[in-house]
Scaffold this motif. Structure first.
Motif, mmCIF file in Angstrom:
data_model
loop_
_atom_site.group_PDB
_atom_site.id
_atom_site.type_symbol
_atom_site.label_atom_id
_atom_site.label_comp_id
_atom_site.label_asym_id
_atom_site.label_seq_id
_atom_site.Cartn_x
_atom_site.Cartn_y
_atom_site.Cartn_z
ATOM 1 N N GLY A 315 -5.754 -6.302 6.443
ATOM 2 C CA GLY A 315 -5.946 -4.889 6.122
ATOM 3 C C GLY A 315 -7.332 -4.623 5.561
ATOM 4 N N ARG A 316 -7.790 -5.485 4.662
ATOM 5 C CA ARG A 316 -9.111 -5.286 4.064
ATOM 6 C C ARG A 316 -10.235 -5.549 5.058
ATOM 7 N NH1 ARG A 316 -8.180 -6.463 -2.229
ATOM 8 N NH2 ARG A 316 -5.964 -6.015 -2.209
ATOM 9 N N LEU A 317 -10.029 -6.519 5.934
ATOM 10 C CA LEU A 317 -11.037 -6.777 6.970
ATOM 11 C C LEU A 317 -11.196 -5.567 7.888
ATOM 12 C CD1 LEU A 317 -10.488 -10.479 8.136
ATOM 13 C CD2 LEU A 317 -12.631 -9.468 7.303
ATOM 14 N N MET A 318 -10.084 -5.015 8.322
ATOM 15 C CA MET A 318 -10.135 -3.855 9.212
ATOM 16 C C MET A 318 -10.746 -2.651 8.504
ATOM 17 S SD MET A 318 -9.190 -4.828 12.116
ATOM 18 C CE MET A 318 -9.182 -3.194 12.862
ATOM 19 N N LEU A 319 -10.420 -2.457 7.240
ATOM 20 C CA LEU A 319 -11.011 -1.360 6.475
ATOM 21 C C LEU A 319 -12.519 -1.532 6.385
ATOM 22 C CD1 LEU A 319 -10.411 1.183 4.774
ATOM 23 C CD2 LEU A 319 -10.186 -0.309 2.779
ATOM 24 N N VAL A 348 -4.244 3.735 7.062
ATOM 25 C CA VAL A 348 -3.299 2.776 7.636
ATOM 26 C C VAL A 348 -3.683 1.354 7.237
ATOM 27 C CG1 VAL A 348 -2.547 1.722 9.804
ATOM 28 C CG2 VAL A 348 -2.524 4.202 9.553
ATOM 29 N N PHE A 349 -4.976 1.043 7.293
ATOM 30 C CA PHE A 349 -5.418 -0.312 6.954
ATOM 31 C C PHE A 349 -5.631 -0.488 5.454
ATOM 32 C CE2 PHE A 349 -6.542 0.045 11.465
ATOM 33 C CZ PHE A 349 -5.861 -1.071 11.927
ATOM 34 N N TYR A 350 -5.927 0.600 4.752
ATOM 35 C CA TYR A 350 -6.000 0.525 3.290
ATOM 36 C C TYR A 350 -4.642 0.114 2.722
ATOM 37 C CZ TYR A 350 -5.400 2.265 -1.436
ATOM 38 O OH TYR A 350 -5.059 2.375 -2.764
ATOM 39 N N SER A 354 -3.463 -3.283 0.656
ATOM 40 C CA SER A 354 -3.117 -3.071 -0.752
ATOM 41 C C SER A 354 -1.662 -3.366 -1.090
ATOM 42 C CB SER A 354 -3.434 -1.625 -1.144
ATOM 43 O OG SER A 354 -4.806 -1.351 -1.003
ATOM 44 N N ALA A 355 -0.710 -2.879 -0.294
ATOM 45 C CA ALA A 355 0.707 -2.963 -0.659
ATOM 46 C C ALA A 355 1.184 -4.397 -0.906
ATOM 47 C CB ALA A 355 1.557 -2.281 0.405
ATOM 48 N N PRO A 356 0.915 -5.355 0.001
ATOM 49 C CA PRO A 356 1.363 -6.733 -0.284
ATOM 50 C C PRO A 356 0.706 -7.328 -1.518
ATOM 51 C CG PRO A 356 0.807 -6.458 2.041
ATOM 52 C CD PRO A 356 0.292 -5.253 1.329
ATOM 53 N N ALA A 357 -0.518 -6.894 -1.798
ATOM 54 C CA ALA A 357 -1.232 -7.413 -2.969
ATOM 55 C C ALA A 357 -0.583 -6.971 -4.268
ATOM 56 C CB ALA A 357 -2.693 -6.961 -2.933
ATOM 57 N N TYR A 358 0.131 -5.849 -4.248
ATOM 58 C CA TYR A 358 0.782 -5.367 -5.458
ATOM 59 C C TYR A 358 1.992 -6.218 -5.825
ATOM 60 C CZ TYR A 358 -2.017 -1.257 -6.427
ATOM 61 O OH TYR A 358 -3.045 -0.422 -6.800
ATOM 62 N N ALA A 359 2.429 -7.084 -4.910
ATOM 63 C CA ALA A 359 3.409 -8.115 -5.248
ATOM 64 C C ALA A 359 2.696 -9.426 -5.564
ATOM 65 C CB ALA A 359 4.385 -8.313 -4.092
ATOM 66 N N LEU A 360 1.701 -9.762 -4.771
ATOM 67 C CA LEU A 360 0.966 -11.024 -4.946
ATOM 68 C C LEU A 360 0.368 -11.152 -6.345
ATOM 69 C CD1 LEU A 360 -0.351 -13.601 -3.692
ATOM 70 C CD2 LEU A 360 -2.282 -12.138 -3.042
ATOM 71 N N MET A 361 -0.261 -10.102 -6.830
ATOM 72 C CA MET A 361 -0.959 -10.189 -8.118
ATOM 73 C C MET A 361 -0.002 -10.385 -9.293
ATOM 74 S SD MET A 361 -4.070 -7.421 -7.546
ATOM 75 C CE MET A 361 -2.958 -6.062 -7.137
ATOM 76 N N PRO A 362 1.037 -9.553 -9.483
ATOM 77 C CA PRO A 362 1.934 -9.797 -10.621
ATOM 78 C C PRO A 362 2.775 -11.054 -10.473
ATOM 79 C CG PRO A 362 2.736 -7.963 -9.290
ATOM 80 C CD PRO A 362 1.366 -8.298 -8.791
ATOM 81 N N GLU A 363 3.042 -11.478 -9.238
ATOM 82 C CA GLU A 363 3.778 -12.727 -9.029
ATOM 83 C C GLU A 363 3.000 -13.934 -9.536
ATOM 84 O OE1 GLU A 363 6.353 -11.642 -4.972
ATOM 85 O OE2 GLU A 363 4.372 -12.590 -4.829
ATOM 86 N N SER A 364 1.703 -13.779 -9.713
ATOM 87 C CA SER A 364 0.847 -14.876 -10.145
ATOM 88 C C SER A 364 0.882 -15.101 -11.651
ATOM 89 C CB SER A 364 -0.609 -14.606 -9.704
ATOM 90 O OG SER A 364 -0.684 -14.445 -8.299
ATOM 91 N N PHE A 365 1.617 -14.233 -12.385
ATOM 92 C CA PHE A 365 1.710 -14.360 -13.839
ATOM 93 C C PHE A 365 3.167 -14.573 -14.252
ATOM 94 C CE2 PHE A 365 -1.934 -11.513 -13.061
ATOM 95 C CZ PHE A 365 -2.938 -12.243 -13.691
#
Length: 433
Positions: A315-319, A348-350, A354-365
């Motif tokens: 998503g970030r690459l396409m953005l 669409v690409f933003y 972003s959406a999967p990262a909102y799980a990835l980041m808090p899952e890391s703590f």
């Protein structure tokens, strides 16, 4: 949290059904409260031009607008402090207490803006009231993110964590949609004079309704007993600090993108593209719809893949690739269909990034520090970069004379966030710590 398995006795199945109902109420309370708070905080940007005339009068329209956006940015200054204090409070005293407190503070700020006398009435005290209200809202919003994100992630099974966490971002899109919808209704219902005179106050006064609604909903949030602190654990372990910095830079690029694409575009469309005010707000409406609809889809997709990073990176690459062409199209074809089409593609690409990262980041703590680390990291990223995005974009255009300046700024920020997200350890296939 203990989860029941399908196929056990009827009593256990009934208990599981009751638990699921309880979980749905908790998730709805977190999402809806988050939506209302983000509405209160961000609706300011839709009426920045009207507020600039009432509280920041100047012979130069650009200067007046810059001052209004400065007040918007000031609201982000208090976010790190709110994230640190209220995030720590949420980890120690419980998610419900923190979320209820943030709602009351946010409503207070909205009431102050909606009722503030203008510059013609009380002079310099008028912009001072706006600034104070924004500081209070910023403090509240800093704590809201961490507590709400932790609640969404921790309530339910591991198999749907990505879907649940994505509603943090989706609720922000819904807040923008609500704000844009109110702005659209007022813009088409009132004359320009009435809107600039008193109509802009209506959205802020409506925002005070979050107190009874939010507190009622958040009664359903029941905090689990506080987990024991593992022996030998420290608050500032190296791996947690590293993930904190990665979270800051990961959020940075996407925050700048969202505040420019969703909130700055109406002003950009009017001042730089020459679109009528009644049409420019439609751009914000379209981008908000995409954010609200696509975030849960990408969150659920990351659950199915059991991986967060591939979607976030693609998503970030396409953005990154599409930002310059999109702004080129808008500046060379300054009409509503072209601008709206370009923004929809970018969104669409933003949302994919972003959406999967909102799980990835808090899952890391781990749970014992999840709210405080996420709240403080988000607050720093959004305060330094997101809150100033509109101000920087407007200043860059004025300084360079180029309507493409926002695209270059977004590209630089998204590139940094792409690098940051790539360094996270994959968490989608792991049990929540």
């Amino acid at each position: 949290m203990t989860f029941l398995k399908i196929g056990q006795t009827g009593d256990l199945r009934m208990q599981m059904a009751n638990t699921s109902t309880s979980q749905r109420k908790i998730i709805f309370a977190a999402v809806f409260g988050n939506l209302l708070e983000f509405y209160d905080f961000t609706v300011y940007s839709y009426f920045a031009l009207a507020i600039s005339k009432q509280f920041f009068p100047s012979h130069d329209a650009v200067t007046s607008t810059l001052l209004a956006f400065s007040a918007f940015a000031i609201g982000f200054v208090a976010r790190p402090l709110g994230g640190l204090i209220l995030g720590y409070y949420a980890d120690r005293k419980g998610r419900r207490s923190a979320l209820s407190l943030t709602i009351m503070l946010m409503a207070l700020g909205a009431a102050m803006i909606g009722l503030a006398p203008n510059y013609a009435t009380i002079g310099v005290a008028a912009p001072a009231l706006i600034v104070l209200a924004r500081v209070i809202q910023g403090f509240a919003q800093g704590g809201e993110f961490g507590a709400a994100t932790a609640t969404l992630l921790e309530t339910g099974s591991d198999a749907s964590r990505g879907f649940r966490a994505s509603w943090q971002l989706a609720s922000q899109g819904a807040a923008a949609l609500l704000g844009a919808g109110v702005a659209t209704t007022l813009t088409f219902s009132l004359s320009t004079e009435a809107l600039n005179d008193w109509g802009w106050r209506i959205p802020f006064l409506l925002g005070t309704l979050i107190v009874p609604v939010g507190i009622y909903l958040r009664r359903h949030i029941v905090d689990e007993p506080q987990e024991a602190k593992p022996k030998g654990s420290r608050l500032f372990e190296t791996r947690h600090v590293i993930n904190w910095f990665l979270t800051v830079f990961s959020i940075m690029g996407m925050s700048v993108s969202s505040y420019i694409m969703i909130y700055y575009l109406p002003t950009y469309s009017i001042q730089q593209l020459g679109l009528p005010e009644k049409l420019s707000i439609m751009v914000a409406l379209a981008t908000s719809v995409i954010s609200f609809v696509m975030c849960p889809i990408y969150g659920a997709w990351s659950d199915k893949l059991r991986k967060r990073k591939p979607l976030a990176i693609i998503g970030r690459l396409m953005l990154l690739v599409l930002l310059y062409p999109a702004f080129w199209v808008m500046t060379h074809f300054p009409n509503l269909p072209a601008v709206m089409s370009a923004m929809i593609v970018l969104m669409v690409f933003y949302t994919m990034g972003s959406a999967p990262a909102y799980a990835l980041m808090p899952e890391s703590f781990p749970r014992r520090i999840r709210a405080s680390y996420m709240a403080s990291a988000y607050a720093v990223a959004v305060s330094v970069f997101g809150g100033t995005a509109q101000l920087v974009a407007a200043w860059l255009i004025d300084a360079t004379g180029s309507k493409m300046a926002p695209a270059w700024y977004m590209i630089a920020c998204v590139l940094i966030s792409l690098l940051a997200i790539s360094f996270f350890e994959e968490t989608g296939d792991k049990a929540l710590e």
